[in-house]
Design an enzyme around this catalytic site. Structure first.
Site, short mmCIF file in Angstrom:
data_model
loop_
_atom_site.label_atom_id
_atom_site.label_comp_id
_atom_site.label_asym_id
_atom_site.label_seq_id
_atom_site.Cartn_x
_atom_site.Cartn_y
_atom_site.Cartn_z
N CYS A 121 0.85 -1.19 0.00
CA CYS A 121 0.00 0.00 0.00
C CYS A 121 0.89 1.24 0.00
O CYS A 121 1.87 1.30 0.75
CB CYS A 121 -0.88 -0.02 1.25
SG CYS A 121 -1.98 1.40 1.36
N LEU A 122 0.54 2.21 -0.82
CA LEU A 122 1.35 3.43 -0.90
C LEU A 122 1.35 4.18 0.43
O LEU A 122 2.25 4.98 0.69
CB LEU A 122 0.81 4.35 -2.01
CG LEU A 122 0.95 3.80 -3.43
CD1 LEU A 122 0.28 4.74 -4.44
CD2 LEU A 122 2.42 3.60 -3.80
N HIS A 163 -9.18 -3.96 -1.58
CA HIS A 163 -8.15 -3.20 -0.86
C HIS A 163 -8.51 -1.70 -0.85
O HIS A 163 -8.48 -1.06 0.20
CB HIS A 163 -6.79 -3.44 -1.53
CG HIS A 163 -5.67 -2.64 -0.94
ND1 HIS A 163 -4.58 -3.23 -0.33
CD2 HIS A 163 -5.45 -1.29 -0.86
CE1 HIS A 163 -3.76 -2.28 0.11
NE2 HIS A 163 -4.25 -1.09 -0.22
N GLU A 164 -8.85 -1.17 -2.03
CA GLU A 164 -9.16 0.26 -2.12
C GLU A 164 -10.45 0.60 -1.39
O GLU A 164 -10.56 1.62 -0.73
CB GLU A 164 -9.25 0.71 -3.58
CG GLU A 164 -7.98 0.54 -4.40
CD GLU A 164 -6.74 1.11 -3.69
OE1 GLU A 164 -6.85 2.13 -3.00
OE2 GLU A 164 -5.66 0.51 -3.83
N HIS A 167 -10.06 1.25 2.21
CA HIS A 167 -9.57 2.58 2.57
C HIS A 167 -10.75 3.53 2.84
O HIS A 167 -10.63 4.44 3.66
CB HIS A 167 -8.72 3.17 1.44
CG HIS A 167 -7.30 2.70 1.45
ND1 HIS A 167 -6.46 2.89 2.52
CD2 HIS A 167 -6.56 2.06 0.51
CE1 HIS A 167 -5.26 2.38 2.24
NE2 HIS A 167 -5.30 1.86 1.03
#
Ligand code: NI
Length: 196
Positions: A121-122, A163-164, A167
């Site tokens: 993850c960034l 995953h996104e 967030h």
């Protein structure tokens, strides 16, 4: 599958580099608010998010990661990144095969199966770990014009969407790991972060 939003391709190579918030920033732990205005500001944000994602490089970027608690993310699980080494020793990064997508106010349903894949993850740089996700999902979302779409996704795309989408609910992938692994990796990450 819905059609690719082709005009997003114009958004790739120019834009403003946005600051990526790192775990444990409070904005990454908040449940984001729905997007209600489908206006030019939203288009500009998506353009800059795609630009920032490709530059990083990453395959997905959610609005909370750039400090905005809005329910939207961008992703591209298909683009290719090539390092071209010139004879004079310079290294040029070449990106191709773009398939940018934007998901606004997404809702994931019909989770099926199980798949384990390494994620990063960034917002949690340097940490990569296997995460268990649903192998197949359905996602309802809106595009930049506010139009509703429904799409089925599997494997890499399904993983990235989950995953996104996490967030937007204030969840980073560390929280999808076993408690032991989560604590270990978080401790290691925070120690490294402190050292800079
Ligand atoms: Ni992430």
């Amino acid at each position: 599958m819905s059609a690719i939003n082709l005009d997003l391709k114009d958004y790739i190579l120019e834009g403003e580099l946005l600051n990526i918030f790192k775990y444990p920033s409070p904005v990454l732990k908040k449940v984001a608010d729905p997007v209600t205005d489908f206006n030019d500001d939203l288009k500009l944000l998506v353009k800059n998010m795609l630009f920032t994602m490709y530059k990083a490089p990453g395959i997905g970027l959610a609005a909370p990661q750039v400090g905005l608690s809005h329910r939207l993310f961008v992703l591209d699980v298909e683009f290719q990144r090539e390092e071209i080494h010139n004879p004079d020793g310079d290294c040029e990064i070449r990106l191709s095969h773009f398939k940018p997508r934007v998901f606004i106010n997404p809702i994931i349903s019909d989770l099926e199966g199980e798949i384990i894949h390494e994620e990063g993850c960034l917002s949690v740089p340097g940490v990569y770990e296997d995460v268990k996700r649903a192998e197949k999902i359905t996602i309802n979302y809106q595009d930049l014009d506010g139009k509703s779409h429904k799409m089925e996704a599997e494997e890499m795309l399904a993983i990235c969407l989950q995953h996104e989408n996490d967030h937007l609910d204030g969840v980073v992938f560390l929280e999808r790991l076993s408690l032991i692994k989560k604590n270990l990796l978080t401790k290691k990450y925070l120690k490294k972060k402190k050292r800079g």
